[in-house]
Design a protein around this motif. Structure first.
Motif, PDB file in Angstrom:
ATOM      1  N   ALA A 153      38.139  38.401  33.168  1.00 51.69           N
ATOM      2  CA  ALA A 153      39.512  38.868  32.898  1.00 51.69           C
ATOM      3  C   ALA A 153      40.078  39.574  34.140  1.00 51.69           C
ATOM      4  CB  ALA A 153      39.520  39.796  31.688  1.00 51.69           C
ATOM      5  N   ALA A 189      32.489  38.642  30.757  1.00 54.95           N
ATOM      6  CA  ALA A 189      33.818  38.213  30.287  1.00 54.95           C
ATOM      7  C   ALA A 189      34.887  39.176  30.811  1.00 54.95           C
ATOM      8  CB  ALA A 189      33.845  38.140  28.759  1.00 54.95           C
ATOM      9  N   ARG A 208      42.877  43.309  31.359  1.00 54.87           N
ATOM     10  CA  ARG A 208      44.117  42.769  31.925  1.00 54.87           C
ATOM     11  C   ARG A 208      45.244  43.786  31.832  1.00 54.87           C
ATOM     12  NH1 ARG A 208      43.814  38.229  28.088  1.00 54.87           N
ATOM     13  NH2 ARG A 208      42.083  36.950  28.818  1.00 54.87           N
ATOM     14  N   ASN A 229      37.372  45.490  26.519  1.00 52.93           N
ATOM     15  CA  ASN A 229      37.449  44.076  26.159  1.00 52.93           C
ATOM     16  C   ASN A 229      38.397  43.391  27.144  1.00 52.93           C
ATOM     17  OD1 ASN A 229      40.250  43.655  24.944  1.00 52.93           O
ATOM     18  ND2 ASN A 229      39.538  45.443  23.794  1.00 52.93           N
ATOM     19  N   PRO A 230      38.340  42.064  27.223  1.00 49.14           N
ATOM     20  CA  PRO A 230      39.105  41.364  28.257  1.00 49.14           C
ATOM     21  C   PRO A 230      40.618  41.600  28.195  1.00 49.14           C
ATOM     22  CG  PRO A 230      37.388  39.923  27.397  1.00 49.14           C
ATOM     23  CD  PRO A 230      37.396  41.153  26.531  1.00 49.14           C
ATOM     24  N   ALA A 231      41.171  41.705  26.996  1.00 46.01           N
ATOM     25  CA  ALA A 231      42.616  41.944  26.893  1.00 46.01           C
ATOM     26  C   ALA A 231      42.969  43.304  27.479  1.00 46.01           C
ATOM     27  CB  ALA A 231      43.056  41.855  25.430  1.00 46.01           C
TER      28      ALA A 231
END
Lengths: 302, 302
Positions: free
Chosen positions: A217, A213, A185, A180-182
């Motif tokens: 990120a 997405a 990062r 996922n994007p978090a």
């Protein structure tokens, strides 16, 4: 900004039928004509394991003839790297799985054993073919369909070990598409804190619909090198549940719309899709751009 | 974090066949059972224009009976707003197109004329139904398939005019799906600089494959309210080229994976997809989560 097309390697290894060498070459030429400057054209693996890759030697030799194209070939071991160099690849891409389960299933070695294999390839290339680049893709860096959660510390440890062997091009692969994007990062920052600019790229899959997405990120934390596959082909035969790579044409549309120059022409990619479809008529082709058409108001980055 | 399901309104108005009232109600009940707390259940428009919406009164009355659910109904004018209030909607959603061409095609009025219509609805609600909420969706805020580029200044101007009329819930809609993440950030910041917290939400379409990335961009600039449609149904009958809304279940998967609690259960959404498919068996259903399945390692936000 670099978009490396991996369809002819990662895209084809899950394909239901075998694409002929001629069709592969026409597709690769079409991609290059669209402005794609890096293509992973195949892998040097035993043909009994992945019959789609049996003609990689011929495909590399063809692709080498395309001016301005960086020809990448995957090799799981020294023998494969040697074959890639013999065929004339500009860059050898070697996978190292972060998760033990995927490493065993895909390479029949532990992650540490595969890091040692990479060390041997580094030494051999330095001695024998110093002009050939080496990149290592850290597979299952964001989760594994066999082992489950992959701890960030494990990714950092493998990346550090590779950097210690002198590998200067290291990528992180969301092999099964669980990122996922978090997380993108967070893992990018943690790995960069350890190995700095040796972290170059992301290899993302769209299994869960978050591929583009996740690329965004990555872009936001400074990644400028992305793998993608035309029409979102792809997967991993040893990672159950994995589906296609992020869609090259949708990624390029996003990057160009945001003002990042890729050098790639969308009309050219749509033409290359037709070549892909001719060569592999039974394969599902993904991607929204091709369905919706390029908007009249689309402006390429300068 | 609010995910407002708009499938029964935006999703159905492009559907090839008519969903029965019973099937709509079963689907809406399934969505609510999954934890969806806001549903746009229909629109009060002439049935000869959008026959799929002819039973909105009955659907609103049914949905009102579901405890804890905020029932939203779209109305293009005062007459529609009055019908929505009579049926018992908790919130009336009124569209205002930013682009003149879409405004003319969709509402047969100029943007400024439609802002004046909103002013009349504000006054009527204040007088007659002060407990009913009003939200305004600024359509074509990121581009228009009729007029082309929509300048940011135009979006700010319309948003400011709406705020001046006392509208306290204003959303920005990428009606045709032309937005890119950089534009989302830029327009959100510009509108917020003008109207502050009256900017509440984003309504995104996945026409070009960037819908979920655009939601991520909105999330990063503080948006906490997103429209989405189960299975990515939707479009706009007067915006050629527009395709489905962003996929509710893929959006919820991203948000929950990133640690944002939506209150929505993915298994429940998958069950609601089955109800949607029963009620509308010929309609294409989009979304990666439903294809790939919920990963074993998925962790809901606390």
């Amino acid at each position: 900004m670099t978009v490396c097309e991996v369809g002819p390697r990662d895209g084809l290894q899950m394909a239901k039928s075998i694409m002929t060498t001629e069709a592969k070459c026409a597709w690769i030429a079409g991609l290059a004509a669209a402005g794609v400057r890096e293509i992973e054209v195949g892998s040097f693996v035993p043909a009994r394991l992945i019959p789609q890759m049996a003609d990689t030697d011929a495909v590399v030799r063809f692709a080498k003839g395309i001016a301005g194209l960086t020809v990448v070939a995957l090799a799981p071991n020294l023998r494969g790297a040697q074959a890639a160099v013999m065929a004339g690849a500009h860059r050898v891409s070697v996978p190292v799985s972060v998760s033990a389960g995927h490493s065993r299933a895909n390479l029949n070695r532990s992650p540490d054993e595969q890091v040692a294999v990479v060390g041997g390839i580094v030494a051999w290339l330095r001695e024998t073919a110093p002009g050939v680049e080496l990149e290592v893709a850290c597979s299952t860096a964001f989760g594994c369909s066999i082992d489950g959660v992959v701890p960030e510390t494990g990714v950092v440890r493998i990346a550090a070990a590779l950097a210690a062997h002198g590998v200067s091009q290291i990528g992180l692969a969301d092999t099964v598409g669980y990122a996922n994007p978090a997380q993108i990062r967070s893992v990018v920052r943690a790995v960069r804190a350890e190995i700095g600019p040796a972290l170059v790229g992301l290899h993302l899959h769209d299994t869960m619909g978050l591929g583009i997405a996740n690329a965004l990120a990555g872009l936001e934390v400074g990644i400028r090198d992305f793998d993608a596959a035309l029409a979102g082909l792809g997967g991993c035969p040893f990672a159950p549940g994995a589906s296609g790579n992020i869609v090259t044409e949708d990624l390029v549309f996003m990057l160009e719309s945001m003002g990042f120059a890729t050098g790639i022409d969308l009309d050219g990619l749509i033409k290359a899709r037709a070549l892909l479809h001719q060569g592999l008529p039974d394969e599902a082709m993904h991607g929204q751009l091709a369905k919706a058409g390029i908007p009249r108001i689309f402006q390429r980055a300068a």
